[in-house]
Design an enzyme around this catalytic site. Sequence first.
Site, PDB file in Angstrom:
ATOM      1  N   GLU A  92      -0.117   3.117   2.036  1.00  0.00           N
ATOM      2  CA  GLU A  92      -0.020   3.972   2.751  1.00  0.00           C
ATOM      3  C   GLU A  92       1.791   3.901   3.625  1.00  0.00           C
ATOM      4  O   GLU A  92       1.584   4.630   4.565  1.00  0.00           O
ATOM      5  CB  GLU A  92      -1.142   3.542   4.173  1.00  0.00           C
ATOM      6  CG  GLU A  92      -1.080   3.661   5.087  1.00  0.00           C
ATOM      7  CD  GLU A  92      -2.406   4.789   5.135  1.00  0.00           C
ATOM      8  OE1 GLU A  92      -2.443   6.097   4.216  1.00  0.00           O
ATOM      9  OE2 GLU A  92      -2.173   5.491   7.574  1.00  0.00           O
ATOM     10  N   TYR A 118      -1.648   0.261  10.692  1.00  0.00           N
ATOM     11  CA  TYR A 118      -2.307   0.049   9.317  1.00  0.00           C
ATOM     12  C   TYR A 118      -0.017  -0.183   7.911  1.00  0.00           C
ATOM     13  O   TYR A 118      -0.396  -1.126   8.066  1.00  0.00           O
ATOM     14  CB  TYR A 118      -3.197   0.361   8.496  1.00  0.00           C
ATOM     15  CG  TYR A 118      -3.350  -0.225   7.256  1.00  0.00           C
ATOM     16  CD1 TYR A 118      -4.103  -1.268   6.710  1.00  0.00           C
ATOM     17  CD2 TYR A 118      -2.872   1.082   6.484  1.00  0.00           C
ATOM     18  CE1 TYR A 118      -3.959  -1.309   5.680  1.00  0.00           C
ATOM     19  CE2 TYR A 118      -3.107   0.092   4.853  1.00  0.00           C
ATOM     20  CZ  TYR A 118      -3.921  -1.428   4.386  1.00  0.00           C
ATOM     21  OH  TYR A 118      -3.870  -1.443   3.102  1.00  0.00           O
ATOM     22  N   SER A 167       0.878  -1.443  -0.049  1.00  0.00           N
ATOM     23  CA  SER A 167      -0.192   0.462  -0.029  1.00  0.00           C
ATOM     24  C   SER A 167       0.348   1.275   0.193  1.00  0.00           C
ATOM     25  O   SER A 167       1.918   1.407   0.430  1.00  0.00           O
ATOM     26  CB  SER A 167      -0.264   0.187   1.354  1.00  0.00           C
ATOM     27  OG  SER A 167      -1.329   1.340   1.839  1.00  0.00           O
TER      28      SER A 167
HETATM   29  P1  NAP Z   1     -11.687  -4.677   2.208  1.00  0.00           P
HETATM   30  O1  NAP Z   1     -12.519  -4.433   0.850  1.00  0.00           O
HETATM   31  O2  NAP Z   1     -10.799  -3.916   2.937  1.00  0.00           O
HETATM   32  O3  NAP Z   1     -11.069  -6.431   1.433  1.00  0.00           O
HETATM   33  C1  NAP Z   1     -10.949  -6.789   2.884  1.00  0.00           C
HETATM   34  C2  NAP Z   1     -10.511  -8.158   2.881  1.00  0.00           C
HETATM   35  O4  NAP Z   1      -9.933  -9.043   3.854  1.00  0.00           O
HETATM   36  C3  NAP Z   1     -11.879  -8.639   2.920  1.00  0.00           C
HETATM   37  O5  NAP Z   1     -12.586  -9.300   1.905  1.00  0.00           O
HETATM   38  C4  NAP Z   1     -11.999  -9.414   4.225  1.00  0.00           C
HETATM   39  O6  NAP Z   1     -13.312 -10.793   4.844  1.00  0.00           O
HETATM   40  C5  NAP Z   1     -10.453  -9.585   4.397  1.00  0.00           C
HETATM   41  N1  NAP Z   1     -10.134 -10.688   5.880  1.00  0.00           N
HETATM   42  C6  NAP Z   1      -9.907 -10.309   6.714  1.00  0.00           C
HETATM   43  N2  NAP Z   1      -9.310 -10.532   7.411  1.00  0.00           N
HETATM   44  C7  NAP Z   1      -8.992 -11.417   6.807  1.00  0.00           C
HETATM   45  C8  NAP Z   1      -8.691 -12.937   7.497  1.00  0.00           C
HETATM   46  N3  NAP Z   1      -8.209 -12.841   8.725  1.00  0.00           N
HETATM   47  N4  NAP Z   1      -8.649 -13.523   7.258  1.00  0.00           N
HETATM   48  C9  NAP Z   1      -9.090 -14.162   5.713  1.00  0.00           C
HETATM   49  N5  NAP Z   1      -9.926 -12.331   5.445  1.00  0.00           N
HETATM   50  C10 NAP Z   1      -9.861 -11.822   6.226  1.00  0.00           C
HETATM   51  O7  NAP Z   1     -10.439  -4.191   0.972  1.00  0.00           O
HETATM   52  P2  NAP Z   1      -9.520  -3.860  -0.593  1.00  0.00           P
HETATM   53  O8  NAP Z   1     -10.099  -2.597  -0.474  1.00  0.00           O
HETATM   54  O9  NAP Z   1     -10.662  -4.717  -1.631  1.00  0.00           O
HETATM   55  O10 NAP Z   1      -8.516  -4.167  -0.721  1.00  0.00           O
HETATM   56  C11 NAP Z   1      -7.338  -5.296  -0.371  1.00  0.00           C
HETATM   57  C12 NAP Z   1      -6.584  -5.396  -0.109  1.00  0.00           C
HETATM   58  O11 NAP Z   1      -5.295  -4.125  -1.058  1.00  0.00           O
HETATM   59  C13 NAP Z   1      -6.130  -5.346   1.247  1.00  0.00           C
HETATM   60  O12 NAP Z   1      -5.395  -6.227   2.024  1.00  0.00           O
HETATM   61  C14 NAP Z   1      -5.866  -3.711   1.432  1.00  0.00           C
HETATM   62  O13 NAP Z   1      -5.033  -3.032   2.301  1.00  0.00           O
HETATM   63  C15 NAP Z   1      -4.740  -3.615   0.278  1.00  0.00           C
HETATM   64  N6  NAP Z   1      -5.301  -2.033  -0.511  1.00  0.00           N
HETATM   65  C16 NAP Z   1      -5.898  -1.629  -0.435  1.00  0.00           C
HETATM   66  C17 NAP Z   1      -5.962  -0.343  -1.475  1.00  0.00           C
HETATM   67  C18 NAP Z   1      -7.534   0.288  -1.568  1.00  0.00           C
HETATM   68  O14 NAP Z   1      -7.397   1.856  -1.958  1.00  0.00           O
HETATM   69  N7  NAP Z   1      -8.447   0.046  -2.131  1.00  0.00           N
HETATM   70  C19 NAP Z   1      -4.563   0.070  -1.867  1.00  0.00           C
HETATM   71  C20 NAP Z   1      -3.743  -0.020  -1.624  1.00  0.00           C
HETATM   72  C21 NAP Z   1      -3.559  -1.542  -0.602  1.00  0.00           C
HETATM   73  P3  NAP Z   1     -14.656 -10.336   5.482  1.00  0.00           P
HETATM   74  O15 NAP Z   1     -15.732 -10.004   4.327  1.00  0.00           O
HETATM   75  O16 NAP Z   1     -14.551 -11.428   6.053  1.00  0.00           O
HETATM   76  O17 NAP Z   1     -14.180  -8.937   6.068  1.00  0.00           O
HETATM   77  O1  G4F Z   2     -10.531   7.015   2.666  1.00  0.00           O
HETATM   78  P1  G4F Z   2     -10.027   6.397   3.508  1.00  0.00           P
HETATM   79  O2  G4F Z   2      -9.866   5.866   4.690  1.00  0.00           O
HETATM   80  O3  G4F Z   2      -8.229   5.967   3.076  1.00  0.00           O
HETATM   81  P2  G4F Z   2      -6.935   5.913   3.403  1.00  0.00           P
HETATM   82  O4  G4F Z   2      -6.689   5.782   4.331  1.00  0.00           O
HETATM   83  O5  G4F Z   2      -5.809   6.836   2.273  1.00  0.00           O
HETATM   84  O6  G4F Z   2      -6.728   4.268   3.062  1.00  0.00           O
HETATM   85  C1  G4F Z   2      -6.698   3.636   2.174  1.00  0.00           C
HETATM   86  O7  G4F Z   2      -5.878   4.155   0.496  1.00  0.00           O
HETATM   87  C2  G4F Z   2      -5.090   2.952   1.446  1.00  0.00           C
HETATM   88  C3  G4F Z   2      -3.581   3.289   0.263  1.00  0.00           C
HETATM   89  O8  G4F Z   2      -3.119   4.728   0.677  1.00  0.00           O
HETATM   90  C4  G4F Z   2      -4.696   1.419   1.377  1.00  0.00           C
HETATM   91  F1  G4F Z   2      -3.266   0.671   2.052  1.00  0.00           F
HETATM   92  C5  G4F Z   2      -6.039   1.266   2.387  1.00  0.00           C
HETATM   93  O9  G4F Z   2      -6.701   0.470   3.097  1.00  0.00           O
HETATM   94  C6  G4F Z   2      -6.926   1.988   2.051  1.00  0.00           C
HETATM   95  O10 G4F Z   2      -7.708   1.165   1.491  1.00  0.00           O
HETATM   96  O11 G4F Z   2      -9.302   8.031   4.413  1.00  0.00           O
HETATM   97  C7  G4F Z   2      -8.542   8.662   2.580  1.00  0.00           C
HETATM   98  C8  G4F Z   2      -8.496   9.851   4.010  1.00  0.00           C
HETATM   99  C9  G4F Z   2      -7.826  10.287   4.736  1.00  0.00           C
HETATM  100  O12 G4F Z   2      -6.596  11.284   4.951  1.00  0.00           O
HETATM  101  C10 G4F Z   2      -8.867  10.830   6.235  1.00  0.00           C
HETATM  102  O13 G4F Z   2      -8.143  11.336   7.105  1.00  0.00           O
HETATM  103  O14 G4F Z   2      -9.604  10.685   3.676  1.00  0.00           O
HETATM  104  C11 G4F Z   2      -9.627  11.715   5.120  1.00  0.00           C
HETATM  105  N1  G4F Z   2     -10.876  11.764   5.675  1.00  0.00           N
HETATM  106  C12 G4F Z   2     -11.784  12.768   6.009  1.00  0.00           C
HETATM  107  N2  G4F Z   2     -12.633  12.308   6.301  1.00  0.00           N
HETATM  108  C13 G4F Z   2     -11.891  10.473   6.082  1.00  0.00           C
HETATM  109  C14 G4F Z   2     -13.077  11.983   6.638  1.00  0.00           C
HETATM  110  N3  G4F Z   2     -11.578   9.118   5.631  1.00  0.00           N
HETATM  111  C15 G4F Z   2     -12.333   9.052   6.113  1.00  0.00           C
HETATM  112  N4  G4F Z   2     -12.394   7.188   6.591  1.00  0.00           N
HETATM  113  N5  G4F Z   2     -13.686   9.243   6.737  1.00  0.00           N
HETATM  114  C16 G4F Z   2     -13.931   9.954   6.963  1.00  0.00           C
HETATM  115  O15 G4F Z   2     -15.145  10.640   7.325  1.00  0.00           O
END
Ligand code: NAP
Ligand code: G4F
Length: 337
Positions: free
Chosen positions: A126, A148, A124
């Site tokens: 992050e 995280y 990520s």
């Molecule tokens: P998400 O929608 O939160 O999905 C997370 C998945 O992980 C869900 O299927 C959840 O299952 C499963 N999980 C959590 N804990 C588990 C456990 N103990 N054993 C088995 N399964 C488990 O996340 P996403 O947005 O699709 O992201 C996918 C991956 O990419 C994550 O690793 C996230 O950290 C990473 N990532 C995401 C972004 C982004 O912007 N979306 C960016 C960078 C990296 P349940 O349905 O049972 O909760």
């Molecule tokens: O949407 P966010 O919660 O995503 P964040 O923290 O960037 O993390 C996501 O992206 C990561 C990749 O860089 C992934 F690895 C991670 O798993 C996840 O998918 O927040 C985005 C921004 C933050 O700066 C937060 O402070 O939005 C700001 N924000 C402002 N108001 C808020 C809110 N975020 C959330 N969730 N809720 C609010 O009300």
Amino acid sequence: MTRKALITGITGQDGAYLAEFLLGKGYEVHGMVRRSSTESFERIGHLQDLISLHQADLLDQLSIITLMQEIEPDEVYNLAAQSFVPTSWLQPLLTGEFTALGVTRMLEAIRLVNRRIRFYQASSSEMFGNVAEEPQSENTPFYPRSPYGVAKAYGHFITVNYRESYDIFACSGILFNHESPLRGKEFVTRKITDAVARIKLGVRSKLKLGNLDAMRDWGFAGDYVKAMWMMLQQDKPDDYVVATGQKHSVRDFVELAFAHADLDWQDHVEIDPKLIRPAEVNTLRGNAGKARSVLGWQPDVSFPQLVQMMVDADLERIRLEVAEQTPACGSDTDSDG
Ligand code: NAP
Ligand code: G4F
């Protein structure tokens, strides 16, 4: 021979898009799901007859080893994680167990069962946290700002380490924020588009947000899962940044989303100090030059298209809910961080 893929986190946003993408490529798709008293297959309901789901848990080493032995996958995509940043301050140890040590459990299973399995780790942006430079590339040092982010940095380095120690084809995709209509409603983009739809259709009036100045490099999840697959099709394993190269503030997202529904955001958005994080990642912008030149990857969906797609999908969903006169789930609550 039909290739077999195992996806952990198949019930999540990326899992659903990746499963669909791999089915389209002719893969036999297997998904790892954890046991729950209520099933959370909302995002993959339409695929359930086409994929095989298996119970196992990132916390349970034996269940992962058994799963690999049963399925004998060619490729493993490790998408499962505790992925919501604010929860990582509330549950730092659990986040470490899932998001950091869970990666080692996956890699150990590969090491023991079959070292020829190709492995993708969902790293990520992050990890860049308090960014050392802009834009961030594969060579930018990490400075994570949340439990995280720290856990993901561990997951990244253990992936690199197993590649170097055991010659495993292990890749780390450093993905910047990617969104879609399937995004969890606790993340800021979907929280906004869900609220815009509810406000437009008269089922709520306010939206509470935290830091509007935070900047992110937002892309479309459907574009990003292609990059995951591309990484595993190369001759050599490597790490890649996947990003659009453009950044926007949360305020920009809010303005565009409300404007798309002909609403003025200033009439509806309130700042809630409780939503400000203990330590913030102020800005992220990725340099995906390596993914472009080596993988031939590039995003198709622009930022305005992404915002519109998400607002339109939520408008359609809430319209149906209102028409069916079912209570709009969570209509006026802010349960997120
Ligand atoms: P998400 O929608 O939160 O999905 C997370 C998945 O992980 C869900 O299927 C959840 O299952 C499963 N999980 C959590 N804990 C588990 C456990 N103990 N054993 C088995 N399964 C488990 O996340 P996403 O947005 O699709 O992201 C996918 C991956 O990419 C994550 O690793 C996230 O950290 C990473 N990532 C995401 C972004 C982004 O912007 N979306 C960016 C960078 C990296 P349940 O349905 O049972 O909760
Ligand atoms: O949407 P966010 O919660 O995503 P964040 O923290 O960037 O993390 C996501 O992206 C990561 C990749 O860089 C992934 F690895 C991670 O798993 C996840 O998918 O927040 C985005 C921004 C933050 O700066 C937060 O402070 O939005 C700001 N924000 C402002 N108001 C808020 C809110 N975020 C959330 N969730 N809720 C609010 O009300």
